[in-house]
Design a protein around this motif. Structure first.
Motif, PDB file in Angstrom:
ATOM      1  N   THR A   1      34.084  43.019  51.344  1.00 20.10           N
ATOM      2  CA  THR A   1      35.419  42.583  51.763  1.00 20.10           C
ATOM      3  C   THR A   1      35.713  43.222  53.118  1.00 20.10           C
ATOM      4  O   THR A   1      35.046  44.176  53.508  1.00 20.10           O
ATOM      5  CB  THR A   1      36.502  43.000  50.740  1.00 20.10           C
ATOM      6  OG1 THR A   1      36.574  44.433  50.677  1.00 20.10           O
ATOM      7  CG2 THR A   1      36.201  42.444  49.354  1.00 20.10           C
TER       8      THR A   1
ATOM      9  N   PRO B   1      33.396  31.861  50.983  1.00 20.65           N
ATOM     10  CA  PRO B   1      33.864  32.228  49.631  1.00 20.65           C
ATOM     11  C   PRO B   1      34.347  33.678  49.550  1.00 20.65           C
ATOM     12  O   PRO B   1      35.357  33.965  48.897  1.00 20.65           O
ATOM     13  CB  PRO B   1      32.618  32.012  48.760  1.00 20.65           C
ATOM     14  CG  PRO B   1      31.802  31.013  49.489  1.00 20.65           C
ATOM     15  CD  PRO B   1      32.026  31.318  50.945  1.00 20.65           C
ATOM     16  N   LEU B   2      33.632  34.597  50.213  1.00 19.23           N
ATOM     17  CA  LEU B   2      34.039  35.998  50.192  1.00 19.23           C
ATOM     18  C   LEU B   2      35.333  36.214  50.970  1.00 19.23           C
ATOM     19  O   LEU B   2      36.132  37.089  50.616  1.00 19.23           O
ATOM     20  CB  LEU B   2      32.934  36.882  50.759  1.00 19.23           C
ATOM     21  CG  LEU B   2      31.685  37.064  49.890  1.00 19.23           C
ATOM     22  CD1 LEU B   2      30.676  37.971  50.582  1.00 19.23           C
ATOM     23  CD2 LEU B   2      32.054  37.626  48.521  1.00 19.23           C
ATOM     24  N   GLN B   3      35.543  35.436  52.023  1.00 24.77           N
ATOM     25  CA  GLN B   3      36.796  35.544  52.773  1.00 24.77           C
ATOM     26  C   GLN B   3      37.983  35.197  51.875  1.00 24.77           C
ATOM     27  O   GLN B   3      39.009  35.875  51.885  1.00 24.77           O
ATOM     28  CB  GLN B   3      36.765  34.615  53.982  1.00 24.77           C
ATOM     29  CG  GLN B   3      35.775  35.015  55.059  1.00 24.77           C
ATOM     30  CD  GLN B   3      35.856  34.116  56.280  1.00 24.77           C
ATOM     31  OE1 GLN B   3      36.914  33.539  56.573  1.00 24.77           O
ATOM     32  NE2 GLN B   3      34.757  33.982  57.005  1.00 24.77           N
ATOM     33  N   ILE B   4      37.830  34.134  51.089  1.00 28.27           N
ATOM     34  CA  ILE B   4      38.913  33.707  50.197  1.00 28.27           C
ATOM     35  C   ILE B   4      39.160  34.751  49.116  1.00 28.27           C
ATOM     36  O   ILE B   4      40.301  35.129  48.827  1.00 28.27           O
ATOM     37  CB  ILE B   4      38.569  32.345  49.564  1.00 28.27           C
ATOM     38  CG1 ILE B   4      38.462  31.271  50.657  1.00 28.27           C
ATOM     39  CG2 ILE B   4      39.626  31.949  48.528  1.00 28.27           C
ATOM     40  CD1 ILE B   4      37.965  29.934  50.155  1.00 28.27           C
ATOM     41  N   ILE B   5      38.067  35.257  48.517  1.00 24.80           N
ATOM     42  CA  ILE B   5      38.193  36.261  47.456  1.00 24.80           C
ATOM     43  C   ILE B   5      38.839  37.540  47.989  1.00 24.80           C
ATOM     44  O   ILE B   5      39.603  38.210  47.280  1.00 24.80           O
ATOM     45  CB  ILE B   5      36.818  36.566  46.843  1.00 24.80           C
ATOM     46  CG1 ILE B   5      36.270  35.323  46.126  1.00 24.80           C
ATOM     47  CG2 ILE B   5      36.887  37.736  45.875  1.00 24.80           C
ATOM     48  CD1 ILE B   5      34.849  35.473  45.624  1.00 24.80           C
ATOM     49  N   SER B   6      38.553  37.886  49.242  1.00 22.40           N
ATOM     50  CA  SER B   6      39.070  39.134  49.822  1.00 22.40           C
ATOM     51  C   SER B   6      40.594  39.196  49.822  1.00 22.40           C
ATOM     52  O   SER B   6      41.175  40.277  49.703  1.00 22.40           O
ATOM     53  CB  SER B   6      38.553  39.290  51.258  1.00 22.40           C
ATOM     54  OG  SER B   6      37.152  39.402  51.286  1.00 22.40           O
ATOM     55  N   TYR B   7      41.236  38.032  49.952  1.00 18.88           N
ATOM     56  CA  TYR B   7      42.695  38.016  49.999  1.00 18.88           C
ATOM     57  C   TYR B   7      43.335  38.356  48.656  1.00 18.88           C
ATOM     58  O   TYR B   7      44.557  38.539  48.584  1.00 18.88           O
ATOM     59  CB  TYR B   7      43.189  36.645  50.458  1.00 18.88           C
ATOM     60  CG  TYR B   7      42.893  36.362  51.913  1.00 18.88           C
ATOM     61  CD1 TYR B   7      43.481  37.114  52.924  1.00 18.88           C
ATOM     62  CD2 TYR B   7      42.031  35.329  52.285  1.00 18.88           C
ATOM     63  CE1 TYR B   7      43.216  36.858  54.262  1.00 18.88           C
ATOM     64  CE2 TYR B   7      41.759  35.068  53.628  1.00 18.88           C
ATOM     65  CZ  TYR B   7      42.345  35.843  54.608  1.00 18.88           C
ATOM     66  OH  TYR B   7      42.071  35.588  55.929  1.00 18.88           O
ATOM     67  N   LEU B   8      42.525  38.452  47.593  1.00 17.70           N
ATOM     68  CA  LEU B   8      43.060  38.750  46.267  1.00 17.70           C
ATOM     69  C   LEU B   8      43.156  40.246  45.983  1.00 17.70           C
ATOM     70  O   LEU B   8      43.623  40.642  44.917  1.00 17.70           O
ATOM     71  CB  LEU B   8      42.184  38.093  45.189  1.00 17.70           C
ATOM     72  CG  LEU B   8      42.015  36.580  45.273  1.00 17.70           C
ATOM     73  CD1 LEU B   8      41.058  36.091  44.180  1.00 17.70           C
ATOM     74  CD2 LEU B   8      43.360  35.873  45.174  1.00 17.70           C
TER      75      LEU B   8
ATOM     76  N   THR C   1      42.243  44.860  51.231  1.00 19.31           N
ATOM     77  CA  THR C   1      42.080  44.050  52.443  1.00 19.31           C
ATOM     78  C   THR C   1      43.258  44.258  53.382  1.00 19.31           C
ATOM     79  O   THR C   1      43.088  44.453  54.597  1.00 19.31           O
ATOM     80  CB  THR C   1      41.954  42.566  52.078  1.00 19.31           C
ATOM     81  OG1 THR C   1      40.779  42.372  51.276  1.00 19.31           O
ATOM     82  CG2 THR C   1      41.853  41.690  53.320  1.00 19.31           C
TER      83      THR C   1
END
Length: 278
Positions: A209, A221-228, A232
């Motif tokens: 992340t 996909p990792l960019q999207i998951i990072s916002y969770l 971050t």
């Protein structure tokens, strides 16, 4: 000690009248009762942490320090922006270790040992109970954050812009991660699963992340998951403050962290039956 008694609960039992008396109806009385509850719960958490405090600092500092030295030896002439990301990321590292990993494991272990059965017998509010655990996260994390801020500047010979805005950002970063760790601890059915989950998250959050790297370097996909994850926004807010003053980007990060804290408190206090061991 009774297996269902929380560690150091004798500190709480030293003032039974504070918790056995009916809550007053006036606003001033309720606030006084609220503060009394919180004070004794904080004393219990402090009593648990103080004996291992130095070991906690060492544990929370050695991993980010090792990573910092590795980055120093591995990277040749990194850019100023890359250095700031590495330094701010390694400041987030102890927050992840103690705020998510340590706190999550401690809560899961306490539930498994039946320690919360003791608290269930007391007329205390869930919010106070959760605030006490979040303060535990502060006690275990803040010293290592200060150490890594100093070490990061010395290792990379970089100047960090220090401002009063760092105080609320660090507090929100620690509280956001502690809230996330608290949620994991209460959601996990046992300590073994919590341990595996927090160890996996520790590696994932640090290296997959945008804690120490630019988010644009990650796959979509990792960019999207990072916002969770709150880390971050914590890493981004600290990096921006290290490079200058409080900006709109820092405000957004702070508001998102505040949202994580509120969501964690709401979920645990309203949706989790934390008083009873399943």
């Amino acid at each position: 000690m009774n297996p269902t008694e929380a560690p150091d609960s004798r500190a709480a039992m030293s003032a039974p009248s504070a918790w056995t008396t009916a809550k007053p109806s006036s606003i001033a009385g309720r606030l006084g009762a609220f503060w009394t509850e919180l004070t004794y719960l904080l004393r219990i958490q402090y009593a648990e942490v103080r004996e291992t405090w130095m070991w906690v600092i060492v544990l929370a500092s050695v991993f980010p320090f090792t990573t910092l030295l590795f980055m120093k030896f591995f990277l040749e002439s990194p850019s100023e922006d890359a250095v700031m990301r590495i330094v701010s990321g390694n400041i987030i590292f102890p927050i992840i270790i103690m705020g998510i990993n340590g706190l999550g494991n401690h809560i899961a272990w306490s539930r498994q040992q039946g320690h919360f059965t003791y608290y269930a017998s007391l007329p205390i509010s869930k919010i106070n109970f959760l605030f006490a655990f979040m303060l535990r996260g502060f006690l275990m994390t803040i010293p290592s954050v200060i150490i890594m801020t100093i070490v990061g500047q010395l290792v990379f010979d970089v100047h960090i812009h220090l401002s009063f805005g760092l105080i609320p950002m660090v507090l929100l970063s620690v509280a956001g991660s502690a809230g996330f760790g608290t949620l994991i601890g209460f959601l996990s059915p046992n300590q073994d699963l919590a341990n595996m989950l927090t160890n996996l998250l520790m590696v994932f959050l640090n290296f997959l992340t945008p804690v120490m790297i630019d988010i644009n370097q990650l796959p979509a996909p990792l960019q999207i998951i990072s916002y969770l994850f709150p880390t971050t926004y914590a890493a981004d807010g600290l990096r921006l403050l290290f490079q200058g003053s409080w900006t709109m980007g820092v405000t957004v990060d702070a508001l998102v962290l505040l949202g994580f804290i509120s969501a964690s408190l709401w979920l645990v206090s309203h949706k989790m039956d934390w008083r009873l061991e399943k």
